[in-house]
Design a protein around this motif. Structure first.
Motif, PDB file in Angstrom:
ATOM      1  N   GLU A  48      40.459  -5.350  -1.759  1.00  0.00           N
ATOM      2  CA  GLU A  48      40.499  -4.392  -2.863  1.00  0.00           C
ATOM      3  C   GLU A  48      39.304  -4.539  -3.811  1.00  0.00           C
ATOM      4  OE1 GLU A  48      44.243  -4.299  -4.940  1.00  0.00           O
ATOM      5  OE2 GLU A  48      45.347  -4.921  -3.143  1.00  0.00           O
ATOM      6  N   PHE A  49      38.757  -5.732  -3.883  1.00  0.00           N
ATOM      7  CA  PHE A  49      37.632  -6.014  -4.788  1.00  0.00           C
ATOM      8  C   PHE A  49      36.550  -6.758  -4.006  1.00  0.00           C
ATOM      9  CE2 PHE A  49      41.535  -5.814  -7.208  1.00  0.00           C
ATOM     10  CZ  PHE A  49      41.207  -5.039  -8.322  1.00  0.00           C
ATOM     11  N   PRO A  50      35.883  -6.083  -3.081  1.00  0.00           N
ATOM     12  CA  PRO A  50      34.976  -6.786  -2.160  1.00  0.00           C
ATOM     13  C   PRO A  50      33.685  -7.302  -2.782  1.00  0.00           C
ATOM     14  CG  PRO A  50      34.881  -4.421  -1.785  1.00  0.00           C
ATOM     15  CD  PRO A  50      35.990  -4.643  -2.754  1.00  0.00           C
ATOM     16  N   GLU A  51      33.215  -6.700  -3.887  1.00  0.00           N
ATOM     17  CA  GLU A  51      31.933  -7.100  -4.459  1.00  0.00           C
ATOM     18  C   GLU A  51      32.135  -7.778  -5.814  1.00  0.00           C
ATOM     19  OE1 GLU A  51      28.652  -4.433  -4.343  1.00  0.00           O
ATOM     20  OE2 GLU A  51      29.415  -3.338  -2.623  1.00  0.00           O
ATOM     21  N   VAL A  52      31.598  -8.987  -5.912  1.00  0.00           N
ATOM     22  CA  VAL A  52      31.780  -9.799  -7.115  1.00  0.00           C
ATOM     23  C   VAL A  52      30.416 -10.151  -7.692  1.00  0.00           C
ATOM     24  CG1 VAL A  52      32.732 -11.927  -8.057  1.00  0.00           C
ATOM     25  CG2 VAL A  52      33.895 -10.784  -6.152  1.00  0.00           C
ATOM     26  N   ALA A  53      30.276  -9.999  -8.994  1.00  0.00           N
ATOM     27  CA  ALA A  53      29.071 -10.437  -9.700  1.00  0.00           C
ATOM     28  C   ALA A  53      29.420 -11.653 -10.540  1.00  0.00           C
ATOM     29  CB  ALA A  53      28.529  -9.326 -10.592  1.00  0.00           C
ATOM     30  N   ASP A  64      30.356 -24.391 -12.544  1.00  0.00           N
ATOM     31  CA  ASP A  64      31.636 -23.897 -12.033  1.00  0.00           C
ATOM     32  C   ASP A  64      31.450 -22.523 -11.393  1.00  0.00           C
ATOM     33  OD1 ASP A  64      33.035 -26.123 -13.025  1.00  0.00           O
ATOM     34  OD2 ASP A  64      33.351 -25.176 -14.972  1.00  0.00           O
ATOM     35  N   GLY A  65      30.604 -21.686 -12.009  1.00  0.00           N
ATOM     36  CA  GLY A  65      30.343 -20.356 -11.465  1.00  0.00           C
ATOM     37  C   GLY A  65      29.634 -20.411 -10.124  1.00  0.00           C
ATOM     38  N   PHE A  66      28.627 -21.279  -9.994  1.00  0.00           N
ATOM     39  CA  PHE A  66      27.920 -21.426  -8.718  1.00  0.00           C
ATOM     40  C   PHE A  66      28.878 -21.891  -7.622  1.00  0.00           C
ATOM     41  CE2 PHE A  66      24.087 -22.488 -11.526  1.00  0.00           C
ATOM     42  CZ  PHE A  66      23.585 -21.197 -11.449  1.00  0.00           C
ATOM     43  N   ALA A  67      29.716 -22.872  -7.944  1.00  0.00           N
ATOM     44  CA  ALA A  67      30.666 -23.383  -6.957  1.00  0.00           C
ATOM     45  C   ALA A  67      31.677 -22.310  -6.565  1.00  0.00           C
ATOM     46  CB  ALA A  67      31.383 -24.614  -7.519  1.00  0.00           C
ATOM     47  N   LEU A  68      32.167 -21.545  -7.560  1.00  0.00           N
ATOM     48  CA  LEU A  68      33.116 -20.476  -7.257  1.00  0.00           C
ATOM     49  C   LEU A  68      32.461 -19.406  -6.387  1.00  0.00           C
ATOM     50  CD1 LEU A  68      35.808 -18.998  -7.620  1.00  0.00           C
ATOM     51  CD2 LEU A  68      34.946 -18.101  -9.797  1.00  0.00           C
ATOM     52  N   ALA A  69      31.211 -19.073  -6.660  1.00  0.00           N
ATOM     53  CA  ALA A  69      30.499 -18.071  -5.853  1.00  0.00           C
ATOM     54  C   ALA A  69      30.457 -18.492  -4.391  1.00  0.00           C
ATOM     55  CB  ALA A  69      29.085 -17.880  -6.402  1.00  0.00           C
ATOM     56  N   ARG A  70      30.180 -19.758  -4.163  1.00  0.00           N
ATOM     57  CA  ARG A  70      30.129 -20.260  -2.770  1.00  0.00           C
ATOM     58  C   ARG A  70      31.492 -20.135  -2.092  1.00  0.00           C
ATOM     59  NH1 ARG A  70      31.407 -25.324  -1.805  1.00  0.00           N
ATOM     60  NH2 ARG A  70      30.702 -25.997  -3.876  1.00  0.00           N
ATOM     61  N   LEU A  71      32.534 -20.495  -2.799  1.00  0.00           N
ATOM     62  CA  LEU A  71      33.878 -20.426  -2.213  1.00  0.00           C
ATOM     63  C   LEU A  71      34.322 -18.984  -1.979  1.00  0.00           C
ATOM     64  CD1 LEU A  71      35.621 -23.264  -4.265  1.00  0.00           C
ATOM     65  CD2 LEU A  71      34.695 -23.388  -1.946  1.00  0.00           C
ATOM     66  N   GLY A  76      35.170 -14.121   2.099  1.00  0.00           N
ATOM     67  CA  GLY A  76      34.789 -12.804   2.604  1.00  0.00           C
ATOM     68  C   GLY A  76      34.234 -11.832   1.588  1.00  0.00           C
ATOM     69  N   TYR A  77      34.087 -12.260   0.338  1.00  0.00           N
ATOM     70  CA  TYR A  77      33.519 -11.388  -0.679  1.00  0.00           C
ATOM     71  C   TYR A  77      32.000 -11.282  -0.505  1.00  0.00           C
ATOM     72  CZ  TYR A  77      37.909 -12.130  -3.305  1.00  0.00           C
ATOM     73  OH  TYR A  77      39.223 -12.194  -3.695  1.00  0.00           O
ATOM     74  N   SER A  78      31.437 -10.187  -0.996  1.00  0.00           N
ATOM     75  CA  SER A  78      29.993 -10.095  -1.198  1.00  0.00           C
ATOM     76  C   SER A  78      29.720 -10.510  -2.638  1.00  0.00           C
ATOM     77  CB  SER A  78      29.493  -8.667  -0.969  1.00  0.00           C
ATOM     78  OG  SER A  78      29.654  -8.297   0.387  1.00  0.00           O
ATOM     79  N   VAL A  79      28.768 -11.426  -2.840  1.00  0.00           N
ATOM     80  CA  VAL A  79      28.584 -12.041  -4.142  1.00  0.00           C
ATOM     81  C   VAL A  79      27.140 -11.895  -4.619  1.00  0.00           C
ATOM     82  CG1 VAL A  79      28.745 -14.170  -5.479  1.00  0.00           C
ATOM     83  CG2 VAL A  79      30.401 -13.725  -3.653  1.00  0.00           C
ATOM     84  N   ILE A 113      21.062 -13.840  -5.005  1.00  0.00           N
ATOM     85  CA  ILE A 113      20.861 -14.664  -6.199  1.00  0.00           C
ATOM     86  C   ILE A 113      19.671 -14.109  -6.963  1.00  0.00           C
ATOM     87  CG2 ILE A 113      20.408 -16.968  -7.103  1.00  0.00           C
ATOM     88  CD1 ILE A 113      21.588 -18.123  -4.552  1.00  0.00           C
ATOM     89  N   ARG A 114      19.887 -13.793  -8.232  1.00  0.00           N
ATOM     90  CA  ARG A 114      18.834 -13.206  -9.063  1.00  0.00           C
ATOM     91  C   ARG A 114      18.715 -13.949 -10.384  1.00  0.00           C
ATOM     92  NH1 ARG A 114      17.291  -7.875  -7.686  1.00  0.00           N
ATOM     93  NH2 ARG A 114      18.357  -7.104  -5.814  1.00  0.00           N
ATOM     94  N   SER A 115      17.550 -13.857 -10.984  1.00  0.00           N
ATOM     95  CA  SER A 115      17.315 -14.427 -12.304  1.00  0.00           C
ATOM     96  C   SER A 115      17.170 -13.298 -13.312  1.00  0.00           C
ATOM     97  CB  SER A 115      16.044 -15.287 -12.310  1.00  0.00           C
ATOM     98  OG  SER A 115      16.199 -16.403 -11.454  1.00  0.00           O
ATOM     99  N   TYR A 116      17.725 -13.524 -14.493  1.00  0.00           N
ATOM    100  CA  TYR A 116      17.648 -12.506 -15.539  1.00  0.00           C
ATOM    101  C   TYR A 116      16.318 -12.619 -16.278  1.00  0.00           C
ATOM    102  CZ  TYR A 116      18.757  -9.790 -19.689  1.00  0.00           C
ATOM    103  OH  TYR A 116      18.730  -8.861 -20.690  1.00  0.00           O
ATOM    104  N   THR A 117      15.606 -11.509 -16.330  1.00  0.00           N
ATOM    105  CA  THR A 117      14.353 -11.466 -17.100  1.00  0.00           C
ATOM    106  C   THR A 117      14.379 -10.354 -18.130  1.00  0.00           C
ATOM    107  OG1 THR A 117      13.361 -10.111 -15.333  1.00  0.00           O
ATOM    108  CG2 THR A 117      12.947 -12.508 -15.281  1.00  0.00           C
TER     109      THR A 117
END
Length: 520
Positions: A48-53, A64-71, A76-79, A113-117
Motif C-alpha cells: 500500500e505504501f511502496p515508496e518511502v523517503a 536510526d534512519g539509515f538502519a531503518l532504510a536498510r531494513l 521490499g520498499y523502494s527507499v 541516496i541523496r544529499s541536500y544542497t
C-alpha cells in the motif's frame, strides 16, 4: 499508570547499557531499527505504501534512519534517503550505518541516496508514499534553522503521512514545546516513553505514539525515577468511590455549587447537575432570586435551588453570604466560580466565602480564580482544587501564555507545591499537579471540548467525586478522565463539531460504564 521520562533519563539508560552492560552503541541502534521496522511495516505495508523517503540528520537519530532504510529495503520498499548533512559530520554509529547502506546502492536499484544542497533537492521526495523523520533526536534543542527548517516546512505542506523516529523534529521531548515541528501521523519513541510527546504541542504534533525498545531489560529503565505519569482506565476504576449497600443520599456526598449570574446562567446548571452524574447524593445550587425560573426550568428536578436576594442585579453580593451559611455548613464540597462573573461585589463575596469556610473542601473554577491574590505566595485553603484553563493560569501567574507553554510542567509543579493545592490545568491534554510534585496526564478528550460550558461540567464532575472520596487527587484523576472519555464517545456519535456541554452530562454515566467494562 504509565511512567513517562525526560530525555535526560533516557540518555541515562543508554549510558548504563554502554558502560555497565558493555553493549556497543551500534547494537542498540540495530535493535531500535528492527523494532522500528516492525511497527512501520504493520502501519504502512509495502503493497500500500511502496515508496518511502527517509530524512536523516547527522547524529544517532540519523543513524536510526539509515538502519531503518536498510531494513525497509529488505521488506521490499523502494527507499530514497535524503542526507541533510555531510558524512564527515556524522556520529560514529551513524557513519557506520550510512556506509553499510551505501554499499547496498550498487546492487539494489530500489535505493537512492541523496544529499541536500538546495530546495530543488526536495522535489525528489514528491513521489513518496510515507516520510520517515530521522533528522533530530531528543538530544537536540532550540529553534529549527537553515536547511532543517526548510525541509520541515516543505514536508509539512505535503499531504503524505509522516513517521517520526523517537520524536518529531523540532519538538522538545521534555517540555512538549515546539515553534515548528514535523507534524507526525505516527511517532515511535525509543527506549522509553518521553513525557513531551503527551501534552502541549507534543500531543498536537506526535500523532499516534508507540514505544520501541533498544534491547535493554525493563528493570534497568525502572531505575530512572519519574514524577510524570500517563493515566490508564485501570487507575480510574481503582480510584472511583465505592457504593456500599448501606449508603444513603447524604452519605453519598453533598455538593453546594455557588455559581451563575445574569450573563452566565447556564454555567451554574451545568456544574451542579454534573455532580449528580458521577454519583453525588445531594447537589444544591445557590442562584440569584431574579433568575430562579431559569434554574427551575431545568429538567434535573432533583436539583435543589437556594435562591438568594440579588436585588434584581443578577449576581452574587457580599450581603448574600451570611444567608447561605446554613447550606454551606451542611455540605462536604463547595464548587465556587462557574459563571459568577467578576463584578466588584461578587469578588468580595467570593473572598468572604473562602475566608469564612476555609476548612471546607473547595473546587475553585472560572471567575472565582480571579478573586484570589495569587501573588501572596501562601496557601489559600487547606483543601483546595483549582481548575484553570491555560489563559486563566497565565493570568494567575501574571505571565503570558507563550512563556507559560515553554515550561508547563515547571510552572504547574511550582504552583501546586507553593499553594499546597491540586491543580487541574486544562489544555490540549489536561494536566494534573499534586502538591508533592507529581504530574498526571489525561490521555483522553478531543478538540470538541473547546466550547463554552465544557469546563463547567468538569468542575461539577470533580466536585461530585471530591464529595464522595474526600481525596483531591482521586477526584481529579477520575473526574478529568471520565469527562475526556465522555467527549471521545460523543466524538464518534456527533463528531467534534456537533456535541455540546449539555451532551456531556448525558454521556458521563456511560463513560463510567465503559471504564468498568474495559477493565473487567
Amino acid at each position: 499508570m504509565v511512567p513517562l521520562y525526560t530525555p535526560a533519563q533516557i540518555r541515562g539508560l543508554d549510558k548504563i547499557a554502554i558502560e555497565e552492560l558493555h553493549a556497543p552503541g551500534i547494537l542498540l541502534m540495530e535493535n531500535a531499527a528492527n523494532n522500528l521496522r516492525n511497527i512501520f511495516c504493520e502501519i504502512y505495508p509495502p503493497n500500500e505504501f511502496p515508496e518511502v523517503a527517509v530524512l536523516c540528520g547527522k547524529g544517532n537519530n540519523g543513524g536510526d534512519g539509515f538502519a531503518l532504510a536498510r531494513l525497509l529495503l529488505i521488506e521490499g520498499y523502494s527507499v530514497t534517503v535524503l542526507c541533510l548533512f555531510k558524512k564527515e559530520t556524522f556520529s560514529p554509529d551513524a557513519l557506520t550505518q550510512f556506509e553499510l547502506l551505501t554499499r547496498l546502492k550498487k546492487s539494489c536499484p530500489r535505493l537512492d541516496i541523496r544529499s541536500y544542497t538546495t530546495k530543488r533537492d526536495l522535489k525528489t521526495l514528491l513521489t513518496a508514499d510515507v516520510f520517515v523523520d530521522a533528522i533530530l533526536g531528543s538530544g537536540a534543542s532550540g529553534s529549527l534553522t537553515g536547511p532543517i527548517l526548510e525541509v520541515v516546512q516543505f514536508v509539512n505542506e505535503l499531504p503524505i503521512p509522516k513517521f517520526a523516529v523517537d520524536l518529531p523534529t523540532g519538538l522538545d521531548a521534555e517540555t512538549g514545546c515546539a515553534e515548528c515541528s514535523i507534524d507526525a501521523e505516527v511517532t515511535v519513541t525509543l527506549g522509553g516513553l518521553k513525557q513531551g510527546l503527551f501534552f502541549s504541542e507534543g500531543y498536537a504534533f506526535s500523532g499516534e505514539v508507540y514505544e520501541a525498545g533498544i534491547g535493554i531489560p525493563s528493570e534497568i529503565l525502572q531505575r530512572q525515577k519519574t514524577q510524570t505519569w500517563l493515566i490508564e482506565p485501570e487507575d480510574v476504576l481503582q480510584l472511583l468511590p465505592g457504593k456500599p449497600k448501606n449508603i444513603n443520599k447524604y452519605s453519598a456526598g453533598k455538593v453546594f455549587t455557588i455559581a451563575g449570574s445574569l450573563t452566565y446562567p447556564g454555567a451554574a446548571l451545568l456544574s451542579s447537575v454534573a455532580a449528580f452524574k458521577v454519583g453525588t447524593g445531594a447537589s444544591s445550587l445557590a442562584f440569584p432570586k431574579s433568575l430562579a425560573t431559569m434554574a427551575h426550568a431545568h429538567e434535573e428536578h432533583q436539583l435543589i435551588v437556594r435562591k438568594y436576594d440579588d436585588c434584581e442585579l443578577g449576581y452574587l453580593r457580599s450581603e448574600n453570604v451570611d444567608g447561605l451559611s446554613v447550606d454551606i455548613n451542611k455540605v462536604d464540597v463547595i464548587c465556587l466560580g462557574p459563571g459568577l462573573g467578576r463584578e466588584v461585589e461578587t469578588i468580595v463575596a467570593i473572598r468572604k466565602i473562602i475566608k469564612n469556610f476555609e476548612e471546607k473542601l473547595f473546587v475553585l473554577d472560572a471567575d472565582a480564580l480571579f478573586a484570589i491574590d495569587w501573588n501572596s505566595k501562601r496557601p489559600v485553603l487547606p483543601h483546595l482544587i483549582v481548575t484553570p484553563h491555560l489563559g486563566e493560569f497565565a493570568a494567575m501567574l501574571n505571565i503570558n501564555t507563550v512563556l507559560l507553554r515553554k515550561d508547563l510542567l515547571g510552572y504547574g509543579r511550582m504552583f501546586s507545591k507553593l499553594f499546597k493545592c491540586t491543580l487541574v490545568l486544562k489544555d490540549f491534554r489536561t494536566l494534573i499537579f499534586s502538591p508533592d510534585g507529581e504530574v498526571y496526564i489525561i490521555p483522553v478528550g478531543n478538540s470538541g471540548l473547546a466550547k463554552f460550558g465544557s469546563g463547567d461540567v468538569l468542575s461539577g464532575v470533580i466536585a461530585g467525586l471530591f464529595a464522595q472520596t474526600k481525596e483531591a487527587l482521586s477526584a481529579v484523576i477520575c473526574g478529568t478522565y471520565i469527562h475526556g472519555l465522555a467527549a471521545d464517545i460523543l466524538k464518534e456519535r456527533k463528531s467534534i463539531y456537533g456535541y455540546t456541554a449539555a451532551d456531556l452530562l448525558e454521556i458521563i454515566p456511560e463513560a463510567i460504564t465503559f471504564i468498568e467494562a474495559s477493565c473487567a
